[in-house]
Design a protein around this motif. Structure first.
Motif, mmCIF file in Angstrom:
data_model
loop_
_atom_site.group_PDB
_atom_site.id
_atom_site.type_symbol
_atom_site.label_atom_id
_atom_site.label_comp_id
_atom_site.label_asym_id
_atom_site.label_seq_id
_atom_site.Cartn_x
_atom_site.Cartn_y
_atom_site.Cartn_z
ATOM 1 N N ALA A 128 -14.238 -2.242 -3.034
ATOM 2 C CA ALA A 128 -13.615 -1.541 -1.902
ATOM 3 C C ALA A 128 -12.304 -2.215 -1.499
ATOM 4 O O ALA A 128 -11.295 -1.542 -1.231
ATOM 5 N N TYR A 129 -12.297 -3.541 -1.442
ATOM 6 C CA TYR A 129 -11.054 -4.262 -1.136
ATOM 7 C C TYR A 129 -9.998 -3.984 -2.208
ATOM 8 O O TYR A 129 -8.808 -3.854 -1.895
ATOM 9 N N GLN A 130 -10.418 -3.910 -3.453
ATOM 10 C CA GLN A 130 -9.464 -3.577 -4.523
ATOM 11 C C GLN A 130 -8.838 -2.208 -4.291
ATOM 12 O O GLN A 130 -7.632 -2.021 -4.464
ATOM 13 N N ASN A 131 -9.668 -1.243 -3.884
ATOM 14 C CA ASN A 131 -9.182 0.129 -3.714
ATOM 15 C C ASN A 131 -8.147 0.261 -2.615
ATOM 16 O O ASN A 131 -7.304 1.157 -2.655
ATOM 17 N N VAL A 132 -8.225 -0.644 -1.617
ATOM 18 C CA VAL A 132 -7.210 -0.609 -0.546
ATOM 19 C C VAL A 132 -6.184 -1.723 -0.733
ATOM 20 O O VAL A 132 -5.414 -2.041 0.158
ATOM 21 N N ARG A 133 -6.199 -2.325 -1.947
ATOM 22 C CA ARG A 133 -5.216 -3.335 -2.357
ATOM 23 C C ARG A 133 -5.216 -4.586 -1.486
ATOM 24 O O ARG A 133 -4.187 -5.220 -1.300
ATOM 25 N N SER A 134 -6.382 -4.945 -0.957
ATOM 26 C CA SER A 134 -6.522 -6.227 -0.264
ATOM 27 C C SER A 134 -7.060 -7.230 -1.273
ATOM 28 O O SER A 134 -8.250 -7.578 -1.283
ATOM 29 N N PHE A 135 -6.161 -7.674 -2.161
ATOM 30 C CA PHE A 135 -6.606 -8.445 -3.317
ATOM 31 C C PHE A 135 -7.136 -9.827 -2.941
ATOM 32 O O PHE A 135 -8.052 -10.342 -3.578
ATOM 33 N N LYS A 136 -6.554 -10.434 -1.921
ATOM 34 C CA LYS A 136 -7.045 -11.752 -1.514
ATOM 35 C C LYS A 136 -8.495 -11.665 -1.038
ATOM 36 O O LYS A 136 -9.336 -12.502 -1.383
ATOM 37 N N LEU A 137 -8.784 -10.630 -0.232
ATOM 38 C CA LEU A 137 -10.154 -10.437 0.256
ATOM 39 C C LEU A 137 -11.078 -10.021 -0.889
ATOM 40 O O LEU A 137 -12.261 -10.381 -0.897
ATOM 41 N N ALA A 138 -10.538 -9.268 -1.843
ATOM 42 C CA ALA A 138 -11.344 -8.885 -3.008
ATOM 43 C C ALA A 138 -11.776 -10.126 -3.788
ATOM 44 O O ALA A 138 -12.935 -10.240 -4.207
ATOM 45 N N ILE A 139 -10.854 -11.067 -3.952
ATOM 46 C CA ILE A 139 -11.179 -12.312 -4.659
ATOM 47 C C ILE A 139 -12.262 -13.076 -3.909
ATOM 48 O O ILE A 139 -13.189 -13.634 -4.517
#
Length: 409
Positions: free
Chosen positions: A161-172
């Motif tokens: 979900a974080y990837q889909n909204v481009r919050s890559f730091k939170l995705a990591i």
């Protein structure tokens, strides 16, 4: 005089009164960030009870509500298709508010789905709402000590979900939790999948230093399991990473492994490009260790020989150009001249008349450096013949011929 004074006083009082009135009626500045529609708690007709009631839905209530939410999703998609973006996201936000009654996993998956649409539609405000809600869910999970070991699917969905909204730091951050869990579970398939995802995120942000150890681990896993196709893929990724981070020694290690694999599989078509890259790394390392210049010469020659055998004449010409530049940097003009003559033959084989013209120009310049003006004149005249055929750079070659003729007097 008295009348004028009265007028001045009256005007002053009126002005001050107007100013006070204007100040009192001055509108309040709007909220910088409007409240998120995902946090609205007004009752919804589809809910059997108030949203403030934290009791989970019964199985019967869930079975009744779920198709209604699916219908909302379809209705929102139809509105978006019709061009009503505002109406579409109003419906989707309603659906998202109700999805949380199905638990965190269902809500995160719905947020992920709508978040992808919001990003594709460049709706930054909706992306922000979804991002905020995802962070709230993550904090709740952390406060309740629900780790990826406890609910792997939920944390993986959160990362997506974080990837889909481009919050890559939170995705990591989310995928790091997943990585920790799959390591402890010793689930190799999940480990590889998670590492690949993390590596791709780092590369998408051009964070090569963080991507390097991820792909090194993936390479080690692929090698140990004898997965040759994946091994080549990871080596190619690492070659790109080390080239970008200007680490010639690490790049050499990776490129040499690729050469070994391709030679073993008799896949020689990739060799010239790899040899060119290897030779370039030797050149970089030779700045600190001059003895490695020999390796650079040798590898450029190997790149040329292989390309010539494969009839890849353009690539062969590229290898020769690199050789010439290296010879010139070492002050070996005679060797550079000999190699330039070979370039003419190579470009002729490729029917690359523009390349031949450039080669004659290069030969001419080398003879000028050597102060061999008759030979330089011959080279520039041959270059002019090709320039006239191509109707390109004629003035340049005429100028060179004039200069050399003058110097030859």
């Amino acid at each position: 005089m008295l009348k004028r004074l009265v007028l001045i006083v009256t005007a002053t009082i009126f002005f001050n009164s107007s100013l006070t009135l204007a100040e009192s009626k001055k509108p309040k500045p709007p909220d910088k960030f409007p409240p998120s529609p995902l946090e609205i708690t007004t009752p919804d007709p589809l809910l059997p009870r108030s949203p403030k009631d934290k009791q989970p839905l019964t199985l019967e209530e869930r079975q009744k509500l779920e198709p209604a939410l699916d219908a909302l999703n379809e209705e929102a998609a139809a509105k978006l298709q019709a061009g009503d973006n505002v109406g579409a996201f109003e419906i989707w936000n309603r659906e998202l508010r109700l999805r949380r009654f199905f638990g965190s996993l269902a809500e995160v998956q719905a947020l992920s789905r709508v978040g992808a649409v919001a990003w594709n539609q460049n709706d930054s405000q909706e992306v922000q709402y979804i991002n905020q809600r995802l962070q709230t869910i993550q904090k709740q999970l952390e406060s309740q000590k629900i780790s990826a070991q406890t609910d792997l699917e939920l944390w993986r969905s959160l990362g997506q979900a974080y990837q889909n909204v481009r919050s890559f730091k939170l995705a990591i951050e989310a995928y790091d939790q997943v990585l920790l869990a799959v390591r402890q579970q010793k689930d190799t398939a999940e480990l590889v999948q998670t590492l690949q995802t993390i590596g791709e995120i780092h590369l998408s942000w051009f964070d090569y230093p963080k991507a390097a150890p991820i792909y090194e681990e993936l390479l080690s896993l692929a090698t140990s399991q004898g997965e040759r196709v994946k091994e080549v893929t990871y080596l190619q990724r690492l070659a790109e990473i080390y080239a970008q981070t200007q680490q010639p020694q690490e790049s050499l290690n990776v490129l040499n492994k690729l050469v070994e694999i391709y030679v073993h599989e008799n896949n020689l078509t990739e060799i010239p490009v790899l040899k060119l890259a290897i030779a370039s790394n030797y050149e970089s390392l030779a700045k600190k260790d001059p003895n490695l210049v020999v390796e650079a010469f040798k590898t450029y020659q190997e790149a040329y020989t292989t390309a010539w055998q494969l009839q890849e004449y353009v690539r062969a010409g590229e290898a020769l150009q690199k050789l010439i530049a290296l010879y010139r940097s070492q002050g070996q003009i005679d060797e550079a001249l000999q190699t330039s003559q070979i370039i003419v033959d190579t470009q002729a084989q490729a029917a690359n008349f523009y390349g031949m013209m450039q080669a004659y120009d290069q030969i001419g310049q080398l003879y000028v450096e050597h102060k061999d003006y008759p030979q330089a004149l011959t080279a520039f005249k041959k270059g002019l013949e090709l320039a006239q055929q191509l109707k390109h750079e004629e003035a340049y070659f005429n100028e060179q011929i004039a200069k050399v003729s003058k110097a030859n007097l």
